[in-house]
Design a protein around this motif. Structure first.
Motif, short mmCIF file in Angstrom:
data_model
loop_
_atom_site.label_atom_id
_atom_site.label_comp_id
_atom_site.label_asym_id
_atom_site.label_seq_id
_atom_site.Cartn_x
_atom_site.Cartn_y
_atom_site.Cartn_z
N ASN A 288 34.34 45.81 -19.86
CA ASN A 288 35.00 44.92 -19.99
C ASN A 288 34.41 43.67 -19.46
O ASN A 288 35.08 42.78 -18.75
CB ASN A 288 36.38 45.25 -18.74
CG ASN A 288 35.87 45.34 -17.52
OD1 ASN A 288 34.77 45.54 -17.17
ND2 ASN A 288 36.79 45.31 -16.60
N HIS B 114 42.56 45.16 -18.14
CA HIS B 114 41.12 45.98 -17.75
C HIS B 114 40.29 44.48 -17.57
O HIS B 114 39.23 44.71 -16.78
CB HIS B 114 40.64 46.80 -18.84
CG HIS B 114 40.34 46.13 -20.02
ND1 HIS B 114 41.30 46.06 -20.96
CD2 HIS B 114 39.23 46.05 -20.63
CE1 HIS B 114 40.62 45.65 -22.09
NE2 HIS B 114 39.28 45.68 -21.79
N GLU B 115 40.46 43.35 -18.42
CA GLU B 115 39.77 42.44 -18.00
C GLU B 115 39.98 41.59 -16.63
O GLU B 115 39.27 41.19 -16.03
CB GLU B 115 39.86 41.29 -19.15
CG GLU B 115 38.95 41.68 -20.22
CD GLU B 115 39.18 40.77 -21.60
OE1 GLU B 115 39.34 39.48 -21.32
OE2 GLU B 115 38.96 41.38 -22.60
N PHE C 117 34.08 39.57 -20.16
CA PHE C 117 34.86 38.41 -20.67
C PHE C 117 34.58 38.09 -21.90
O PHE C 117 33.41 37.40 -22.18
CB PHE C 117 35.06 37.21 -19.65
CG PHE C 117 35.11 37.90 -18.09
CD1 PHE C 117 36.42 38.68 -17.91
CD2 PHE C 117 34.25 37.48 -17.18
CE1 PHE C 117 36.55 39.04 -16.61
CE2 PHE C 117 34.70 37.98 -15.90
CZ PHE C 117 35.51 38.63 -15.62
N LEU D 96 33.75 33.29 -9.27
CA LEU D 96 34.83 34.01 -8.83
C LEU D 96 34.92 33.85 -7.35
O LEU D 96 35.75 33.88 -6.73
CB LEU D 96 34.95 35.38 -9.34
CG LEU D 96 35.66 35.48 -10.96
CD1 LEU D 96 35.42 36.73 -11.54
CD2 LEU D 96 37.01 34.92 -10.85
N GLU E 85 41.38 43.36 -14.34
CA GLU E 85 40.65 44.08 -13.03
C GLU E 85 39.14 43.67 -12.85
O GLU E 85 38.77 44.01 -11.79
CB GLU E 85 41.03 45.56 -13.38
CG GLU E 85 42.27 46.02 -13.40
CD GLU E 85 42.78 47.46 -13.08
OE1 GLU E 85 41.71 48.18 -13.57
OE2 GLU E 85 43.55 47.82 -12.51
N GLY E 86 38.61 43.37 -13.92
CA GLY E 86 37.16 43.28 -13.96
C GLY E 86 36.83 42.01 -13.02
O GLY E 86 35.94 41.95 -12.12
N ALA E 87 37.78 41.00 -13.39
CA ALA E 87 37.64 39.79 -12.41
C ALA E 87 37.86 40.07 -11.05
O ALA E 87 37.25 39.51 -10.27
CB ALA E 87 38.46 38.74 -12.98
N LEU E 88 38.82 40.68 -10.61
CA LEU E 88 39.25 41.09 -9.21
C LEU E 88 38.20 41.92 -8.87
O LEU E 88 37.71 41.79 -7.38
CB LEU E 88 40.63 41.81 -9.47
CG LEU E 88 41.81 41.04 -9.45
CD1 LEU E 88 43.08 41.96 -9.73
CD2 LEU E 88 41.93 39.85 -8.66
N ALA E 89 37.71 43.02 -9.31
CA ALA E 89 36.73 43.86 -8.85
C ALA E 89 35.32 43.04 -8.55
O ALA E 89 34.51 43.49 -7.81
CB ALA E 89 36.20 44.97 -9.78
N LEU E 90 35.30 42.10 -9.01
CA LEU E 90 33.90 41.16 -8.81
C LEU E 90 34.27 40.45 -7.47
O LEU E 90 33.29 39.86 -7.00
CB LEU E 90 33.54 40.16 -9.91
CG LEU E 90 32.99 40.83 -11.04
CD1 LEU E 90 33.26 39.58 -12.20
CD2 LEU E 90 31.59 41.29 -10.70
#
Ligand SMILES: Nc1ncnc2c1ncn2[C@@H]1O[C@H](COP(=O)(O)OP(=O)(O)O)[C@@H](O)[C@H]1O
Ligand SMILES: [Mg+2]
Lengths: 334, 277
Positions: B116, A216-217, B118, B133, A219-224
């Motif tokens: 979620n 889920h972390e 980081f 990012l 996915e969090g990065a991808l969702a940004l």
């Protein structure tokens, strides 16, 4: 097996403090019989490991004592190894130097290769080949180091010879690292072969740990709007730091003690020099393996002392690694 | 309500880190989804207008999350997942070749059911994580962090510990941090998948307030199990339902008030009155 219970589940004579006392209350829990048996088995296992390590250390220390007494502090600084000569001269300086150089070369190759391979398998490889790649790496970890050493001796080192000679010719003039009178049996090549032996096991551990990075972390990065590489640098690698260090340390432990590669590859020379591409060098492990046959009384004791030195260094590095690893999130899973 | 014409070719100016006055218009057209050979969603058509909060309601397993994840291309992260239909952001198909995947996800942000952040990064770094990012440079990083935290209603609670690790925040604070993190990359749309289901009532109220404050700046789509919440925050509402062994469908949609006070379909009436699900 009898173990004493430090918590003292037997009622003690010390009067309990009144419950309202303004201090933390001592918490006790009565263990069930099953718990007690389990604890006894587990702690005796741990105790046996500790005992074994202590016994090895004591054994080495006793064996090394005559040599340490003879050499004194010079044992750490002396390069020459003629313990059975008159007078005896010997020290671990050259051996330790060679051990460190080949281990550093090995780790400098192993860690990036292992991390990149792990990331490729976990994040980029098509799902269809992911599983076979994983088993391939695990399979490589099971190949005996003798095979790697022979392959290195008869294939890799000759194959690399033209490249190494070219590097020496190009940079040798002004870069001490690249200077060499002859190449082939160098500490660099020894480290290279050691890297072949440490890459599979290190990759196997690092891949396993990086695969645990919380989904889920990620996915969090991808969702940004992050790319896969962004996700790796912001989530996967920070998460896996402890595992990467842990896996690398396991590899380093193996590299420090690796005997075959250095014994087969190195042209033996007890010297300390920056020219890592040049023939000649020695490591503690290969030194012990080579000198052992002809060693007399003082020679044997001196080799024990060298072994003790390696033992202490390995121990210290693992201890440091354990401290680093235990402070990180993924550390628990290594 | 008509959507304003937005010029999406213009470059992002730094001061635009706080986005324009209105979000984007998102439209799902005939969206169907499969996991492997199993169809879980069929023919969903929903228009999510700018300035409007759209709520997706329905019992568990009827495909609300799946639909939401098709809206910013998170669905395809599941290896066996496939879909049909299209999703239009201001008229452009997000699955088309004209829009880059990372750009789609930046413009259509997402807040997940489980907070979620980081955990190893500081609070400030979390908010700014999206900039790193997406490779965006902002002149006033601190200003953007403050503005984003303010918009997410978290600034006053964390202003003195921006350098503390995000893992130390409470669940509700973490969720608002995730909202701030999404806002920092100035999305046109914010998707929220049951953002309050893991939170206490106070945190839930804070997030609902945040949603109402944001709705004129960002188009919001929220999945919720809480009927009161749907009524409090949304103006448009779509009711999903999946009959046994059948894919989920939108049974009914319309203005939230009407859907709750005067549903056309008896199944909607049963659901919004708590008779099943
Ligand atoms: N990763 C997945 N793999 C396979 N099936 C899934 C996956 N995620 C969801 N599903 C299935 O898709 C259906 C819809 O799920 P979901 O969209 O999560 O429902 P909701 O959010 O409305 O509760 C469910 O039947 C669920 O079992
Ligand atoms: Mg869901």
């Amino acid at each position: 097996m009898q173990t004493t219970d430090p918590q003292g589940s037997v009622p003690s004579d010390v009067p309990e403090p009144p419950p309202h006392a303004d201090e933390p209350r001592k918490l006790e829990a009565r263990l069930t019989d099953a718990d007690r048996v389990y604890r006894a088995v587990v702690s005796s296992g741990a105790a046996a490991t500790l005992l074994l390590i202590t016994l090895i250390g004591v054994f080495l220390l006793i064996g090394a004592w005559p040599a340490l007494k003879e050499a004194g502090f010079s044992f750490l600084t002396e390069k020459v190894w003629t313990p059975d000569g008159q007078p005896p001269r010997f020290g671990v300086a050259a051996m330790m130097f060679g051990t460190f150089v080949s281990a550093v070369v090995a780790m400098a190759i192993t860690v990036p290769v292992a991390v990149c391979t792990s990331l490729f398998i976990n994040e980029y490889a098509p799902r269809a080949v992911r599983r076979s790649l994983t088993s391939l790496v695990d399979l490589m970890a099971a190949i005996p180091s003798l095979i790697f050493a022979i392959w290195g001796l008869f294939f890799l080192v000759p194959a690399l010879a033209p490249i190494e000679d070219w590097v020496v010719a190009q940079f040798g003039g002004w870069l001490p690292l690249a200077e060499a009178s002859a190449t082939g049996g160098s500490l660099f090549n020894a480290g290279l072969i050691v890297a072949c032996m440490t890459i599979p096991i290190t990759t196997s551990i690092i891949r396993e740990v990086l695969a645990q990075a919380p989904r889920h972390e990620c996915e969090g990065a991808l969702a940004l709007g992050g790319t896969r590489w962004g996700m790796i640098t912001s989530v996967v690698l920070p998460f896996g730091k402890g595992g990467i260090i842990g896996g690398s340390m396991l590899g380093l432990g193996r590299a420090l003690g690796e005997t075959l590669a250095a014994t087969l590859i190195l042209s033996i020379a007890f010297e300390i020099k920056p020219r890592i591409l040049e023939n000649g060098g020695i490591t503690v492990a290969s030194g012990i393996a080579i000198e052992f046959r002809d060693a007399k009384e003082m020679g044997l004791s001196a080799l024990m002392a060298a072994g003790l030195a390696l033992f202490i260094v390995t121990f210290a590095i693992n201890f440091l690694a354990a401290m680093v690893v235990s402070r990180s999130r993924s550390g628990a899973s290594t | 309500m008509t959507a304003p014409e937005l010029d999406h070719t213009r470059p992002m100016a730094p001061q635009e880190a706080v986005p324009g006055p209105m979000g984007g218009v998102l439209e799902g057209v005939d969206v169907s989804c499969w996991f492997g050979s199993r169809k879980v969603l069929e023919g969903v058509n929903i228009k999510m207008d700018a300035g409007v909060v759209t709520a997706l309601i329905g019992p568990s397993g009827c495909g609300k999350s799946t639909f939401l994840r098709t809206l910013n291309r998170m669905h395809e992260l599941v290896p066996i997942a496939t879909l049909a239909g299209s999703v239009l952001l201001d008229g452009h198909d997000i699955y088309g070749v004209g829009l880059r995947l990372t750009e789609v996800r930046r413009r259509i942000g997402m807040v997940f059911q489980k907070p979620n952040p980081f955990p190893a990064m500081t609070i400030a770094d979390n908010v700014a994580a999206g900039l790193k990012l997406t490779g965006k440079k902002v002149a006033d990083r601190d200003g953007l962090i403050e503005a984003s935290l303010r918009r997410a209603g978290l600034w006053n609670e964390v202003r003195n510990r921006l350098d503390a690790p995000a893992g130390g925040l409470s669940g509700g604070q973490q969720q608002r941090l995730c909202i701030a993190r999404s806002l920092a990359v100035s999305p046109d749309v914010l998707l929220m998948d049951e953002p309050c289901s893991a939170l206490d009532p106070t945190s839930t109220r804070r997030i609902e307030e945040t949603i109402l404050e944001l709705k004129d700046q960002v188009t919001i789509v929220i999945v919720t199990h809480n009927m009161q919440q749907a009524q409090r925050v949304s103006q448009h509402c779509a009711f999903f339902l999946a009959a046994e062994n059948e894919p989920g469908r939108v049974i009914e949609q319309g203005p939230t008030d009407r859907l709750f006070s005067d549903p056309n379909d008896p199944r909607t009436a049963d659901y919004v009155n708590g008779r099943f699900g």
